[in-house]
Design an enzyme around this catalytic site. Structure first.
Site, short mmCIF file in Angstrom:
data_model
loop_
_atom_site.label_atom_id
_atom_site.label_comp_id
_atom_site.label_asym_id
_atom_site.label_seq_id
_atom_site.Cartn_x
_atom_site.Cartn_y
_atom_site.Cartn_z
N GLY A 146 0.83 -1.20 0.00
CA GLY A 146 0.00 0.00 0.00
C GLY A 146 0.86 1.24 0.00
N SER B 195 -1.53 -3.08 -5.00
CA SER B 195 -2.45 -3.22 -3.86
C SER B 195 -3.70 -2.37 -4.06
CB SER B 195 -1.74 -2.75 -2.59
OG SER B 195 -2.65 -2.54 -1.54
N GLN C 27 -4.10 -6.85 -6.37
CA GLN C 27 -4.36 -7.42 -5.04
C GLN C 27 -5.56 -6.74 -4.40
OE1 GLN C 27 -3.04 -5.60 -1.77
NE2 GLN C 27 -4.66 -6.85 -0.87
N TYR D 257 -8.26 -6.09 -1.27
CA TYR D 257 -8.70 -6.12 0.13
C TYR D 257 -10.19 -5.90 0.11
CZ TYR D 257 -4.22 -5.60 2.69
OH TYR D 257 -2.98 -5.78 3.25
N ARG E 49 1.14 -1.53 14.97
CA ARG E 49 2.56 -1.37 14.63
C ARG E 49 3.05 -0.17 15.43
NH1 ARG E 49 0.66 -2.28 8.52
NH2 ARG E 49 -0.11 -4.38 8.87
N LYS F 139 -3.76 -14.81 -0.64
CA LYS F 139 -2.50 -14.39 0.02
C LYS F 139 -2.67 -14.21 1.53
CE LYS F 139 1.02 -10.73 0.02
NZ LYS F 139 0.80 -9.87 1.18
N HIS G 17 2.74 -11.58 5.97
CA HIS G 17 2.68 -10.13 5.78
C HIS G 17 3.98 -9.46 6.23
CE1 HIS G 17 -0.85 -7.56 4.63
NE2 HIS G 17 -0.03 -6.59 4.98
N GLY H 109 8.78 -7.66 -0.48
CA GLY H 109 8.14 -6.37 -0.29
C GLY H 109 9.16 -5.29 0.02
C1 LIG Z 1 4.91 -0.88 3.36
C2 LIG Z 1 4.17 -2.17 3.17
C3 LIG Z 1 2.86 -2.13 2.73
C4 LIG Z 1 2.17 -3.33 2.52
N1 LIG Z 1 0.90 -3.29 2.01
C5 LIG Z 1 0.29 -4.44 1.67
C6 LIG Z 1 -0.96 -4.41 1.01
O1 LIG Z 1 -1.51 -3.35 0.72
N2 LIG Z 1 -1.50 -5.59 0.66
C7 LIG Z 1 -0.92 -6.81 0.95
O2 LIG Z 1 -1.47 -7.86 0.62
N3 LIG Z 1 0.27 -6.85 1.59
C8 LIG Z 1 0.89 -5.72 1.93
N4 LIG Z 1 2.11 -5.75 2.52
C9 LIG Z 1 2.77 -7.05 2.76
C10 LIG Z 1 3.59 -7.46 1.54
O3 LIG Z 1 2.76 -7.79 0.46
C11 LIG Z 1 4.45 -8.69 1.82
O4 LIG Z 1 3.65 -9.73 2.29
C12 LIG Z 1 5.58 -8.42 2.82
O5 LIG Z 1 6.17 -7.15 2.61
C13 LIG Z 1 6.62 -9.51 2.65
O6 LIG Z 1 7.63 -9.39 3.57
P1 LIG Z 1 9.06 -8.70 3.26
O7 LIG Z 1 8.82 -7.24 3.35
O8 LIG Z 1 9.91 -9.25 4.36
O9 LIG Z 1 9.49 -9.16 1.88
C14 LIG Z 1 2.82 -4.57 2.77
C15 LIG Z 1 4.13 -4.58 3.22
C16 LIG Z 1 4.82 -3.40 3.40
C17 LIG Z 1 6.24 -3.45 3.86
#
Ligand SMILES: Cc1cc2nc3c(=O)[nH]c(=O)nc-3n(C[C@H](O)[C@H](O)[C@H](O)COP(=O)(O)O)c2cc1C
Length: 383
Positions: free
Chosen positions: A81, A108, A129, A131, A166, A247, A271, A325
């Site tokens: 996001g 996202s 993706q 929500y 968080r 997911k 996540h 991510g």
């Molecule tokens: C800043 C940020 C925003 C995220 N926003 C979403 C989101 O909108 N939708 C989602 O399914 N996962 C979201 N995630 C989770 C990521 O899709 C992913 O699962 C995660 O970053 C993986 O872990 P990593 O950062 O260690 O690679 C977000 C992660 C981060 C760091």
């Protein structure tokens, strides 16, 4: 400023310097005391790979086919996001990099760019993706828009029934859309390059939600998304004729049931440790889920990948494709397009070098026999 990314930590440190504290913490942070984020990464150290010798590995292939598409590399960009907080225009940088390197990029629902713009930019490489917030009809409207725009891959994220606490975000007063009070103002003023660029381009918005609902400005990120249940999955499966990926799955029983419900793939992820802090590491869940769903059911994976070796380990532990991510957001914060380019090249080089040392020339062939750790190997083989 010259930038040299030799590992993800280089990118993280450079991003930390360049981004306002509140923005860096939003990207970098995780749930609770953030231990799961650390464990997601360190669990890869407990998994060892088995070097093999005297195999001709001069010509190596890193391309991988997943869910009807062939990509040039075995990894893609997780949905995130408000990517444009990392730098103005970040979504488009990701889309361009995905198209150039032929890797998938997931947009996202909370993205800062529209479904239509991202598809125009990244073409088939862009996946959407979803929500589901308070309104199912609003969610279905997004699904309709994605289909109309030509998307063929839809990811339903199911691991945020509520947004977890968080602590860094609470402490910094982080809100989406951004609210700028005196504290944030000082933070921004001490990071002028980011702040001036963001002011010139406009503060990032939740582009899809705003476009979907006229009162989108008032969207409350902290509101519950807990109404997404099995009956919604059934409706979505009936509604979406293309590839459907679920997911945020960490339980063997859920994965098996999702497969029975006709989803095309399960995306194993906690996540990035941003939700339930006491959940298992994603890599452990992957091994167990692979054993339960059998050898041939597609499994995607993210959470904790920080090197090419980790990509190969995740594949050896049962993933068909891997996503990351934060590393991409760090790279953008550190050096925008240049940072992204360096990160993708770094991972490509590392993966190529690792498979050569394992005695493989084709990434498609990586399997549980690449693991040296006998426990992981026997678990990964149980399927
Ligand atoms: C800043 C940020 C925003 C995220 N926003 C979403 C989101 O909108 N939708 C989602 O399914 N996962 C979201 N995630 C989770 C990521 O899709 C992913 O699962 C995660 O970053 C993986 O872990 P990593 O950062 O260690 O690679 C977000 C992660 C981060 C760091």
């Amino acid at each position: 400023m010259s930038l040299s990314i030799l590992n993800v930590e280089d990118a993280r440190k450079a991003a930390r310097k360049r981004l306002p504290r509140m923005i860096f913490d939003y990207i970098d942070g995780a749930a609770g005391t953030e231990r799961l984020n650390a464990l997601n990464q360190s669990v890869f150290d407990t998994c060892r790979l088995q070097p093999r010798v005297l195999v001709n590995v001069e010509n190596r292939r890193l391309s991988k086919t997943i869910l009807g598409q062939t990509f040039d590399l075995p990894f893609g960009i997780s949905p995130m996001g408000m990517c444009n907080l990392a730098w103005p225009g970040a979504d488009f940088m990701l889309a361009d990099a995905a198209a150039r390197h032929n890797i998938p990029v997931c947009l996202s629902t909370m993205g800062s760019s529209t479904i239509e713009d991202m598809r125009n930019r990244a073409g088939d490489n862009c996946w959407f993706q979803l929500y589901v917030g308070a309104s199912v009809s609003e969610a279905m409207n997004l699904v309709d828009r994605a289909e109309k725009a030509g998307y063929t891959h839809l990811i339903l994220s199911v691991d945020v029934p509520v947004v977890a606490q968080r602590q860094r975000d609470v402490r910094n007063g982080f809100k989406a859309p951004l609210q700028i009070g005196p504290r944030q103002f000082i933070d921004f003023a001490t990071h002028p390059v980011w702040s001036v660029s963001s002011l010139l381009k406009g503060v990032p918005k939740l582009a899809n939600i705003e476009q979907n609902a006229p009162d989108g400005e008032k969207f409350n990120r902290d509101a519950g998304r807990g109404a997404t249940d099995w009956s919604f999955l059934e409706k979505l499966r009936a509604r979406w004729p293309h590839q459907l990926i679920i997911k945020g799955v960490m339980s063997v029983d859920d994965a098996v049931k999702i497969k029975e419900f006709g989803a095309d793939a399960v995306y194993v992820s906690n996540h990035g440790g941003r939700q339930l802090e006491s959940a298992p590491t994603a890599l452990e869940a992957l091994v167990n889920i692979r054993a339960a769903v059998g050898d041939h059911y597609p499994l995607l994976f993210d959470s904790g990948i920080r090197s090419g070796e980790s990509v190969v380990k995740a594949l050896a532990c049962g993933a068909d494709f891997v996503f990351m991510g934060r590393p991409f957001s760090y790279a953008i914060g550190a050096g925008q397009q240049n940072g992204l380019q360096q990160l993708i090249e770094l991972f490509s080089r590392e993966i190529s070098s690792v498979i050569a040392q394992l005695g493989y020339s084709d990434i498609e062939k990586i399997n549980a026999f690449c693991l040296a750790d006998s426990q992981m190997l026997s678990n990964a083989q149980r399927g």
